[in-house]
Scaffold this motif. Structure first.
Motif, PDB file in Angstrom:
ATOM      1  N   PRO A  22       0.810  -1.229   0.000  1.00  0.00           N
ATOM      2  CA  PRO A  22       0.000   0.000   0.000  1.00  0.00           C
ATOM      3  C   PRO A  22       0.843   1.278   0.000  1.00  0.00           C
ATOM      4  CG  PRO A  22      -0.952  -1.596   1.476  1.00  0.00           C
ATOM      5  CD  PRO A  22       0.354  -2.189   1.013  1.00  0.00           C
ATOM      6  N   CYS A  23       0.393   2.231  -0.785  1.00  0.00           N
ATOM      7  CA  CYS A  23       1.039   3.548  -0.855  1.00  0.00           C
ATOM      8  C   CYS A  23       1.125   4.142   0.558  1.00  0.00           C
ATOM      9  CB  CYS A  23       0.200   4.455  -1.753  1.00  0.00           C
ATOM     10  SG  CYS A  23       0.613   6.196  -1.591  1.00  0.00           S
ATOM     11  N   VAL A  24       2.277   4.684   0.895  1.00  0.00           N
ATOM     12  CA  VAL A  24       2.514   5.212   2.239  1.00  0.00           C
ATOM     13  C   VAL A  24       1.517   6.318   2.607  1.00  0.00           C
ATOM     14  CG1 VAL A  24       4.185   6.942   1.451  1.00  0.00           C
ATOM     15  CG2 VAL A  24       4.335   6.074   3.776  1.00  0.00           C
ATOM     16  N   TRP A  25       1.055   7.048   1.596  1.00  0.00           N
ATOM     17  CA  TRP A  25       0.130   8.142   1.856  1.00  0.00           C
ATOM     18  C   TRP A  25      -1.296   7.677   1.577  1.00  0.00           C
ATOM     19  CZ3 TRP A  25      -1.210  11.930   4.562  1.00  0.00           C
ATOM     20  CH2 TRP A  25      -2.056  12.948   4.115  1.00  0.00           C
ATOM     21  N   GLY A  26      -1.566   7.357   0.340  1.00  0.00           N
ATOM     22  CA  GLY A  26      -2.852   6.736   0.003  1.00  0.00           C
ATOM     23  C   GLY A  26      -4.076   7.620   0.125  1.00  0.00           C
ATOM     24  N   LYS A  27      -3.865   8.955   0.184  1.00  0.00           N
ATOM     25  CA  LYS A  27      -5.022   9.823   0.425  1.00  0.00           C
ATOM     26  C   LYS A  27      -5.183  10.935  -0.598  1.00  0.00           C
ATOM     27  CE  LYS A  27      -4.596   9.151   5.378  1.00  0.00           C
ATOM     28  NZ  LYS A  27      -3.823   9.670   6.476  1.00  0.00           N
ATOM     29  N   CYS A  28      -4.473  10.893  -1.709  1.00  0.00           N
ATOM     30  CA  CYS A  28      -4.651  11.951  -2.716  1.00  0.00           C
ATOM     31  C   CYS A  28      -6.078  11.872  -3.243  1.00  0.00           C
ATOM     32  CB  CYS A  28      -3.645  11.769  -3.851  1.00  0.00           C
ATOM     33  SG  CYS A  28      -1.955  11.878  -3.271  1.00  0.00           S
ATOM     34  N   SER A  29      -6.708  13.043  -3.380  1.00  0.00           N
ATOM     35  CA  SER A  29      -8.150  13.052  -3.652  1.00  0.00           C
ATOM     36  C   SER A  29      -8.497  12.546  -5.057  1.00  0.00           C
ATOM     37  CB  SER A  29      -8.703  14.467  -3.458  1.00  0.00           C
ATOM     38  OG  SER A  29      -8.029  15.363  -4.308  1.00  0.00           O
ATOM     39  N   PHE A  30      -7.536  12.509  -5.954  1.00  0.00           N
ATOM     40  CA  PHE A  30      -7.816  12.126  -7.348  1.00  0.00           C
ATOM     41  C   PHE A  30      -7.421  10.670  -7.630  1.00  0.00           C
ATOM     42  CE2 PHE A  30      -3.564  13.645  -6.853  1.00  0.00           C
ATOM     43  CZ  PHE A  30      -2.811  12.718  -7.549  1.00  0.00           C
ATOM     44  N   CYS A  31      -6.915   9.973  -6.602  1.00  0.00           N
ATOM     45  CA  CYS A  31      -6.225   8.707  -6.866  1.00  0.00           C
ATOM     46  C   CYS A  31      -7.100   7.494  -6.611  1.00  0.00           C
ATOM     47  CB  CYS A  31      -4.987   8.620  -5.990  1.00  0.00           C
ATOM     48  SG  CYS A  31      -4.150   7.029  -6.122  1.00  0.00           S
ATOM     49  N   ASP A  32      -7.177   6.630  -7.612  1.00  0.00           N
ATOM     50  CA  ASP A  32      -7.735   5.301  -7.345  1.00  0.00           C
ATOM     51  C   ASP A  32      -6.770   4.213  -7.787  1.00  0.00           C
ATOM     52  OD1 ASP A  32      -8.009   5.272 -10.098  1.00  0.00           O
ATOM     53  OD2 ASP A  32     -10.162   4.838 -10.094  1.00  0.00           O
ATOM     54  N   TYR A  33      -5.534   4.633  -8.106  1.00  0.00           N
ATOM     55  CA  TYR A  33      -4.549   3.604  -8.517  1.00  0.00           C
ATOM     56  C   TYR A  33      -4.217   2.679  -7.359  1.00  0.00           C
ATOM     57  CZ  TYR A  33      -3.249   8.227 -10.468  1.00  0.00           C
ATOM     58  OH  TYR A  33      -3.265   9.503 -10.915  1.00  0.00           O
ATOM     59  N   ILE A  34      -4.410   3.188  -6.125  1.00  0.00           N
ATOM     60  CA  ILE A  34      -4.002   2.386  -4.970  1.00  0.00           C
ATOM     61  C   ILE A  34      -4.815   1.096  -4.853  1.00  0.00           C
ATOM     62  CG2 ILE A  34      -2.951   4.188  -3.531  1.00  0.00           C
ATOM     63  CD1 ILE A  34      -5.661   4.472  -2.143  1.00  0.00           C
ATOM     64  N   LEU A  35      -5.891   1.016  -5.670  1.00  0.00           N
ATOM     65  CA  LEU A  35      -6.660  -0.234  -5.677  1.00  0.00           C
ATOM     66  C   LEU A  35      -5.792  -1.385  -6.169  1.00  0.00           C
ATOM     67  CD1 LEU A  35     -10.009   1.177  -7.144  1.00  0.00           C
ATOM     68  CD2 LEU A  35      -9.498   0.598  -4.752  1.00  0.00           C
ATOM     69  N   ASN A  66       4.929   1.813  -9.882  1.00  0.00           N
ATOM     70  CA  ASN A  66       3.937   1.014  -9.158  1.00  0.00           C
ATOM     71  C   ASN A  66       2.921   2.039  -8.666  1.00  0.00           C
ATOM     72  OD1 ASN A  66       6.321   1.797  -7.455  1.00  0.00           O
ATOM     73  ND2 ASN A  66       4.994   1.147  -5.789  1.00  0.00           N
ATOM     74  N   SER A  67       1.836   1.587  -8.133  1.00  0.00           N
ATOM     75  CA  SER A  67       0.821   2.547  -7.695  1.00  0.00           C
ATOM     76  C   SER A  67       1.210   3.032  -6.317  1.00  0.00           C
ATOM     77  CB  SER A  67      -0.553   1.892  -7.730  1.00  0.00           C
ATOM     78  OG  SER A  67      -0.800   1.498  -9.065  1.00  0.00           O
ATOM     79  N   GLY A  68       2.233   3.825  -6.269  1.00  0.00           N
ATOM     80  CA  GLY A  68       2.815   4.306  -5.030  1.00  0.00           C
ATOM     81  C   GLY A  68       4.250   4.720  -5.307  1.00  0.00           C
ATOM     82  N   SER A  69       5.144   4.421  -4.369  1.00  0.00           N
ATOM     83  CA  SER A  69       6.545   4.791  -4.502  1.00  0.00           C
ATOM     84  C   SER A  69       7.407   3.534  -4.626  1.00  0.00           C
ATOM     85  CB  SER A  69       7.003   5.538  -3.252  1.00  0.00           C
ATOM     86  OG  SER A  69       6.225   6.695  -3.065  1.00  0.00           O
ATOM     87  N   SER A  97       8.730   8.348  -6.725  1.00  0.00           N
ATOM     88  CA  SER A  97       8.586   8.334  -5.272  1.00  0.00           C
ATOM     89  C   SER A  97       7.780   9.540  -4.790  1.00  0.00           C
ATOM     90  CB  SER A  97       9.979   8.378  -4.632  1.00  0.00           C
ATOM     91  OG  SER A  97       9.861   8.599  -3.241  1.00  0.00           O
ATOM     92  N   HIS A  98       7.107   9.324  -3.680  1.00  0.00           N
ATOM     93  CA  HIS A  98       6.412  10.430  -3.016  1.00  0.00           C
ATOM     94  C   HIS A  98       7.441  11.314  -2.306  1.00  0.00           C
ATOM     95  CE1 HIS A  98       3.881  12.420   0.066  1.00  0.00           C
ATOM     96  NE2 HIS A  98       2.903  12.265  -0.816  1.00  0.00           N
ATOM     97  N   TRP A  99       7.076  12.571  -2.099  1.00  0.00           N
ATOM     98  CA  TRP A  99       7.909  13.574  -1.426  1.00  0.00           C
ATOM     99  C   TRP A  99       8.396  13.075  -0.051  1.00  0.00           C
ATOM    100  CZ3 TRP A  99      10.779  17.694  -1.902  1.00  0.00           C
ATOM    101  CH2 TRP A  99      10.909  18.630  -0.877  1.00  0.00           C
ATOM    102  N   ASN A 135      -4.908  17.117  -1.908  1.00  0.00           N
ATOM    103  CA  ASN A 135      -4.490  16.406  -0.693  1.00  0.00           C
ATOM    104  C   ASN A 135      -3.228  15.570  -0.922  1.00  0.00           C
ATOM    105  OD1 ASN A 135      -4.855  15.904   2.029  1.00  0.00           O
ATOM    106  ND2 ASN A 135      -5.894  13.961   1.657  1.00  0.00           N
ATOM    107  N   LYS A 136      -2.266  16.181  -1.576  1.00  0.00           N
ATOM    108  CA  LYS A 136      -1.075  15.458  -2.027  1.00  0.00           C
ATOM    109  C   LYS A 136      -0.047  15.250  -0.916  1.00  0.00           C
ATOM    110  CE  LYS A 136       1.072  13.472  -5.042  1.00  0.00           C
ATOM    111  NZ  LYS A 136       0.737  12.456  -5.991  1.00  0.00           N
ATOM    112  N   ASN A 137      -0.101  16.076   0.091  1.00  0.00           N
ATOM    113  CA  ASN A 137       0.876  15.995   1.188  1.00  0.00           C
ATOM    114  C   ASN A 137       2.317  16.065   0.663  1.00  0.00           C
ATOM    115  OD1 ASN A 137       1.793  15.805   3.811  1.00  0.00           O
ATOM    116  ND2 ASN A 137       1.741  13.568   3.853  1.00  0.00           N
TER     117      ASN A 137
HETATM  118  S1  SF4 Z   1      -1.415   9.582  -6.168  1.00  0.00           S
HETATM  119 FE1  SF4 Z   1       0.416   8.425  -5.597  1.00  0.00          FE
HETATM  120  S2  SF4 Z   1       0.939   9.214  -3.563  1.00  0.00           S
HETATM  121 FE2  SF4 Z   1      -1.178   9.812  -3.926  1.00  0.00          FE
HETATM  122  S3  SF4 Z   1      -2.418   8.186  -3.003  1.00  0.00           S
HETATM  123 FE3  SF4 Z   1      -2.141   7.680  -5.159  1.00  0.00          FE
HETATM  124  S4  SF4 Z   1      -0.375   6.330  -5.254  1.00  0.00           S
HETATM  125 FE4  SF4 Z   1      -0.321   7.381  -3.247  1.00  0.00          FE
END
Ligand code: SF4
Length: 229
Positions: A22-35, A66-69, A97-99, A135-137
């Motif tokens: 799982p993506c360490v953040w997983g909360k970007c408002s536009f993201c569903d790749y984490i599925l 990958n769907s994350g970092s 990678s995420h920030w 909500n990219k953090n």
């Molecule tokens: S956009 Fe990237 S960093 Fe944000 S929740 Fe999705 S996979 Fe994680």
């Protein structure tokens, strides 16, 4: 889901879309790749080994996403990638990678021991839109701060609520400050965010000349690199 492709347009390279934890953040408002994320390490490695077996080393350049970092890719898969890099004579790697992992990028550089272009999804350099709306953090202030760590920002264009002014600024920054970048035209997904067709038309009219810029890759559809679904 296509997980292997060859990019023949700009910056010729092979690309693999791997499975990760799982993506360490997983909360970007536009993201569903984490599925696509999983916690089953065995299953992740099995899928990844299968995808990695396609790599031929055709262009000596490989992009791994990958769907994350990249830090969420299991160790066994990372070791397999390294083995393939050595076997196929890969000379350059693109990783993402995420920030929040900015202080760990050297771990990957040391592990793979070949030049790495580090990509980061910043979506926009507009601080408030990036961190409040999307909500990219990713709480850096200036592009120069980002550039101390990362080589290639990924920008998102075409979300309802985004302004032309902020897109103009983003385009100015990627043309003048960074040596590589990617522009993703927003594709509607299962998130609540909406695509702004008019804004996208404006962007294409104004910025399609960037198609000729060898350092900027524009993905008009999120599958333009040949991976994803
Ligand atoms: S956009 Fe990237 S960093 Fe944000 S929740 Fe999705 S996979 Fe994680």
């Amino acid at each position: 889901m296509d997980r292997y492709s060859i990019i023949e347009n700009k910056n010729h390279r092979e690309i693999v879309l791997l499975k990760g934890f799982p993506c360490v953040w997983g909360k970007c408002s536009f993201c569903d790749y984490i599925l696509d994320n999983s916690t089953n390490e065995e299953e992740i490695n099995e899928i990844n080994f299968n995808v990695l077996s396609n790599i031929t080393g055709k262009y000596k350049v490989l992009e791994v996403i990958n769907s994350g970092s990249c830090f969420e890719i299991p160790r066994k898969t990372l070791e397999k990638i390294k083995e393939i890099i050595d076997e196929k004579g890969i000379e350059k790697l693109f990783l993402e990678s995420h920030w929040c992992y900015r202080n760990r990028l050297n771990e990957m550089r040391e592990f793979f021991n070949i030049p790495i272009i580090f990509k980061i999804g910043v979506e926009t350099f507009d601080y408030d839109f990036r961190n409040d709306f999307l909500n990219k953090n990713a709480k850096f202030k200036a592009p120069e701060e980002l550039k101390e760590y990362f080589d290639s920002p990924c920008i998102m264009v075409g979300i309802k609520g985004q302004s032309k002014e902020s897109i103009d600024k983003d385009m100015e920054i990627i043309q003048n400050i960074f040596t590589h970048s990617t522009v993703n035209i927003f594709t509607p997904n299962t998130s609540k965010l909406e695509r702004d067709g008019e804004l996208i038309k404006w962007f294409i009219d104004k910025y399609s000349f960037l198609d000729k810029n060898p350092n900027i890759e524009i993905l008009y559809n999120n599958t333009d690199f040949g991976v994803g679904d």
